[in-house]
Design a protein around this motif. Structure first.
Motif, PDB file in Angstrom:
ATOM      1  N   HIS A 270       0.825  -1.211   0.000  1.00 14.71           N
ATOM      2  CA  HIS A 270       0.000   0.000   0.000  1.00 14.71           C
ATOM      3  C   HIS A 270       0.861   1.265   0.000  1.00 14.71           C
ATOM      4  O   HIS A 270       2.067   1.230   0.271  1.00 14.71           O
ATOM      5  CB  HIS A 270      -0.944  -0.003   1.207  1.00 14.71           C
ATOM      6  CG  HIS A 270      -0.252   0.096   2.529  1.00 14.71           C
ATOM      7  ND1 HIS A 270       0.314   1.253   2.998  1.00 14.71           N
ATOM      8  CD2 HIS A 270      -0.044  -0.836   3.503  1.00 14.71           C
ATOM      9  CE1 HIS A 270       0.830   1.050   4.198  1.00 14.71           C
ATOM     10  NE2 HIS A 270       0.639  -0.217   4.523  1.00 14.71           N
ATOM     11  N   GLN A 271       0.198   2.379  -0.321  1.00 16.70           N
ATOM     12  CA  GLN A 271       0.883   3.670  -0.425  1.00 16.70           C
ATOM     13  C   GLN A 271       0.487   4.629   0.703  1.00 16.70           C
ATOM     14  O   GLN A 271       0.587   5.841   0.548  1.00 16.70           O
ATOM     15  CB  GLN A 271       0.541   4.322  -1.775  1.00 16.70           C
ATOM     16  CG  GLN A 271       0.943   3.514  -2.984  1.00 16.70           C
ATOM     17  CD  GLN A 271       2.432   3.589  -3.262  1.00 16.70           C
ATOM     18  OE1 GLN A 271       3.180   4.249  -2.538  1.00 16.70           O
ATOM     19  NE2 GLN A 271       2.879   2.913  -4.297  1.00 16.70           N
ATOM     20  N   ALA A 272       0.046   4.098   1.837  1.00 24.13           N
ATOM     21  CA  ALA A 272      -0.407   4.969   2.925  1.00 24.13           C
ATOM     22  C   ALA A 272       0.693   5.906   3.416  1.00 24.13           C
ATOM     23  O   ALA A 272       0.405   7.020   3.868  1.00 24.13           O
ATOM     24  CB  ALA A 272      -0.945   4.129   4.081  1.00 24.13           C
ATOM     25  N   PHE A 273       1.937   5.451   3.353  1.00 18.75           N
ATOM     26  CA  PHE A 273       3.057   6.277   3.818  1.00 18.75           C
ATOM     27  C   PHE A 273       3.844   6.878   2.672  1.00 18.75           C
ATOM     28  O   PHE A 273       4.940   7.425   2.879  1.00 18.75           O
ATOM     29  CB  PHE A 273       3.995   5.448   4.697  1.00 18.75           C
ATOM     30  CG  PHE A 273       3.389   5.004   5.997  1.00 18.75           C
ATOM     31  CD1 PHE A 273       3.037   5.926   6.966  1.00 18.75           C
ATOM     32  CD2 PHE A 273       3.154   3.663   6.248  1.00 18.75           C
ATOM     33  CE1 PHE A 273       2.486   5.520   8.167  1.00 18.75           C
ATOM     34  CE2 PHE A 273       2.602   3.242   7.446  1.00 18.75           C
ATOM     35  CZ  PHE A 273       2.258   4.175   8.409  1.00 18.75           C
ATOM     36  N   GLY A 274       3.315   6.790   1.450  1.00 15.49           N
ATOM     37  CA  GLY A 274       4.056   7.290   0.305  1.00 15.49           C
ATOM     38  C   GLY A 274       5.145   6.312  -0.104  1.00 15.49           C
ATOM     39  O   GLY A 274       5.154   5.146   0.292  1.00 15.49           O
ATOM     40  N   ALA A 275       6.092   6.801  -0.904  1.00 17.65           N
ATOM     41  CA  ALA A 275       7.199   5.978  -1.374  1.00 17.65           C
ATOM     42  C   ALA A 275       8.314   6.903  -1.835  1.00 17.65           C
ATOM     43  O   ALA A 275       8.143   8.124  -1.884  1.00 17.65           O
ATOM     44  CB  ALA A 275       6.751   5.058  -2.517  1.00 17.65           C
ATOM     45  N   GLY A 276       9.455   6.327  -2.155  1.00 15.33           N
ATOM     46  CA  GLY A 276      10.565   7.141  -2.620  1.00 15.33           C
ATOM     47  C   GLY A 276      11.221   7.927  -1.509  1.00 15.33           C
ATOM     48  O   GLY A 276      11.016   7.674  -0.315  1.00 15.33           O
ATOM     49  N   THR A 277      11.985   8.922  -1.891  1.00 20.45           N
ATOM     50  CA  THR A 277      12.780   9.675  -0.916  1.00 20.45           C
ATOM     51  C   THR A 277      11.924  10.454   0.075  1.00 20.45           C
ATOM     52  O   THR A 277      12.373  10.800   1.163  1.00 20.45           O
ATOM     53  CB  THR A 277      13.738  10.641  -1.647  1.00 20.45           C
ATOM     54  OG1 THR A 277      14.611  11.269  -0.700  1.00 20.45           O
ATOM     55  CG2 THR A 277      12.980  11.722  -2.400  1.00 20.45           C
ATOM     56  N   HIS A 278      10.659  10.723  -0.291  1.00 20.68           N
ATOM     57  CA  HIS A 278       9.782  11.493   0.591  1.00 20.68           C
ATOM     58  C   HIS A 278       8.801  10.623   1.363  1.00 20.68           C
ATOM     59  O   HIS A 278       7.818  11.138   1.903  1.00 20.68           O
ATOM     60  CB  HIS A 278       9.021  12.551  -0.212  1.00 20.68           C
ATOM     61  CG  HIS A 278       9.862  13.713  -0.617  1.00 20.68           C
ATOM     62  ND1 HIS A 278      10.115  14.782   0.205  1.00 20.68           N
ATOM     63  CD2 HIS A 278      10.522  13.959  -1.776  1.00 20.68           C
ATOM     64  CE1 HIS A 278      10.893  15.651  -0.422  1.00 20.68           C
ATOM     65  NE2 HIS A 278      11.156  15.180  -1.627  1.00 20.68           N
ATOM     66  N   HIS A 279       9.062   9.317   1.452  1.00 18.53           N
ATOM     67  CA  HIS A 279       8.158   8.489   2.246  1.00 18.53           C
ATOM     68  C   HIS A 279       8.181   8.957   3.700  1.00 18.53           C
ATOM     69  O   HIS A 279       9.147   9.564   4.159  1.00 18.53           O
ATOM     70  CB  HIS A 279       8.553   7.008   2.163  1.00 18.53           C
ATOM     71  CG  HIS A 279       9.814   6.676   2.884  1.00 18.53           C
ATOM     72  ND1 HIS A 279      11.063   6.744   2.296  1.00 18.53           N
ATOM     73  CD2 HIS A 279      10.037   6.274   4.154  1.00 18.53           C
ATOM     74  CE1 HIS A 279      11.979   6.403   3.173  1.00 18.53           C
ATOM     75  NE2 HIS A 279      11.390   6.119   4.319  1.00 18.53           N
ATOM     76  N   CYS A 280       7.115   8.687   4.418  1.00 16.74           N
ATOM     77  CA  CYS A 280       6.962   9.164   5.796  1.00 16.74           C
ATOM     78  C   CYS A 280       8.082   8.647   6.685  1.00 16.74           C
ATOM     79  O   CYS A 280       8.228   7.436   6.871  1.00 16.74           O
ATOM     80  CB  CYS A 280       5.607   8.723   6.342  1.00 16.74           C
ATOM     81  SG  CYS A 280       5.364   9.122   8.078  1.00 16.74           S
ATOM     82  N   VAL A 281       8.852   9.559   7.250  1.00 18.19           N
ATOM     83  CA  VAL A 281       9.996   9.164   8.071  1.00 18.19           C
ATOM     84  C   VAL A 281       9.550   8.487   9.361  1.00 18.19           C
ATOM     85  O   VAL A 281      10.263   7.645   9.928  1.00 18.19           O
ATOM     86  CB  VAL A 281      10.894  10.384   8.380  1.00 18.19           C
ATOM     87  CG1 VAL A 281      10.197  11.363   9.314  1.00 18.19           C
ATOM     88  CG2 VAL A 281      12.239   9.956   8.962  1.00 18.19           C
ATOM     89  N   GLY A 282       8.340   8.808   9.841  1.00 20.72           N
ATOM     90  CA  GLY A 282       7.879   8.268  11.111  1.00 20.72           C
ATOM     91  C   GLY A 282       7.045   7.008  10.995  1.00 20.72           C
ATOM     92  O   GLY A 282       6.453   6.568  11.990  1.00 20.72           O
TER      93      GLY A 282
END
Length: 411
Positions: free
Chosen positions: A350-362
């Motif tokens: 899933h993409q709930a936290f995004g992806a790539g360099t800007h994925h959710c750090v927390g």
């Protein structure tokens, strides 16, 4: 590949954002769902009459989230958001810290805090998160019925956790919760959001100054050491603190309450979480709830800095892009029968936290809190039930992070 002809600006272009259906509050907006029928990349009409590209397909979204030709810089012309210009400063920096910066500046600031959110360090917090959860449930059970699960558990738990990690006194939780709620409101005025952001910034700036002078074992003190080493300015540290304080409790609090209500509406799925005998089963349930709910419901927004061909379309340099995670997470090409809640599903793509360099750090911390709170609450309060009908439940249709204003429960 032959570039797709430009989509004309016409009344047929759907509006964004579009309201969710009050009869199906856990699902994406029906109008946004209809976008998928137009293809994985299509035009929408958004703020100020602009017509950015909306990306609904899972594969297309994953590729674009990892594409350096898309910028997160709020100040770029074409960025699809009604951003108050007072949040943006020269050089593309913003008062929302690295979340609105491109590399290399984004990476420079992000790596200063990423070590605090590694899976190993976060897992070491599990006993403390368990104790906090049990204590809050103890207090709720000892109090009157019905209780508001948002105020009794969903909001204080992540607030306690992020306060301890950052080194923010929890006694000030009312102040930062009130101001962060204004910052994520979709109906607050620009002046109100700016005032809330200023209040939090000044609070964190003062706290960073005290942590630099008298360091402790917390993340703000670590940033204070970076200031003394000349690697970071005090302003940068304060704005990073605002971002972490905001992101550290708003999103997780909404997932706790919304996920609990969703499980209460699906007793078979609730029983599977409550009776799970292994950590993997709990982990799978959390990932499915993250997929199904996708509480970032105004999309992840970008601006193309070069032409990009994706999904049979050409996104031209300077055009805005809105990546709709809630639709990517319902993509039947990736998740069979995507509108069915199945806590035994492998939903880890899933993409709930995004992806790539800007994925959710927390995201490791959010996962930990959810893995602890759902089974603990359901096991300790096996007769838990909603105290008001679904139609009387106050959903956050007026916020950029979806959730519940309150969740009256009884047992």
């Amino acid at each position: 590949m032959t570039p797709h002809p430009e989509t004309p600006v016409s009344p047929e272009i759907p509006d964004f954002p579009a309201p969710r259906s009050s009869g199906c509050p856990f699902d994406p907006s029906p109008d946004m769902r209809a976008l998928s029928d137009r293809g994985p990349v299509t035009r929408v009409r958004s703020w100020g009459g602009s017509t950015p590209w909306a990306v609904t397909g899972h594969a297309e979204q994953k590729a674009l989230l990892a594409d350096a030709r898309l910028s997160v810089d709020f100040s770029r012309p074409g960025y699809p958001s009604p951003v108050d210009p007072r949040y943006t400063h020269a050089g593309g920096t913003t008062d929302l810290s690295f979340v609105g910066m491109d590399d290399p500046e984004h990476n420079r600031l992000r790596r200063m805090i990423s070590g605090a959110f590694t899976v190993k360090r976060v897992q070491a917090m599990r006993p403390a998160v368990q104790r906090m959860t049990d204590s809050l449930i103890d207090e709720m059970l000892a109090g009157p019925k019905p209780a508001d699960l948002v105020q009794a558990l969903a909001l204080p738990l992540p607030s306690l956790v992020i306060s301890e990690l950052l080194g923010v006194p929890y006694r000030d939780h009312g102040f930062f919760q009130r101001n962060s709620r204004t910052m994520v409101s979709a109906v607050a005025t620009g002046d109100e959001r700016h005032a809330a952001h200023t209040a939090l910034s000044e609070y964190l700036d003062d706290l960073v100054g005290r942590k630099t002078a008298e360091p402790a074992d917390d993340l703000l003190s670590a940033l204070g050491r970076r200031i003394e080493a000349g690697e970071l300015t005090r302003r940068e540290a304060a704005t990073m603190g605002v971002l972490l304080l905001l992101g550290g409790h708003e999103t997780t609090a909404n997932m706790i309450s919304l996920g609990t209500l969703l499980l209460l509406r699906h007793p078979d799925q609730l029983a599977a979480v409550r009776d799970a005998t292994g950590q993997r089963a709990v982990d799978d349930a959390v990932e499915e709830l993250l997929r199904y709910l996708s509480i970032v419901h105004l999309g992840r927004r970008r601006t193309a800095v070069e032409d990009i061909e994706v999904g049979g379309r050409t996104i031209k340099a300077g055009e805005g892009v809105i990546l709709l995670g809630e639709l990517a997470n319902r993509d039947p090409r990736v998740f069979p029968d995507p509108d069915r809640l199945d806590v035994t599903r492998d939903a880890r793509g899933h993409q709930a936290f995004g992806a790539g360099t800007h994925h959710c750090v927390g995201q490791p911390l959010a996962r930990l809190e959810l893995q602890v709170v759902y089974p603990t609450l359901l096991r300790r309060v096996p007769t838990l039930r909603a105290a008001v009908p679904l139609e009387d439940t106050r959903f956050k249709y007026d916020a950029v992070i979806y959730g519940l204003h309150e969740l009256p429960v009884t047992w």
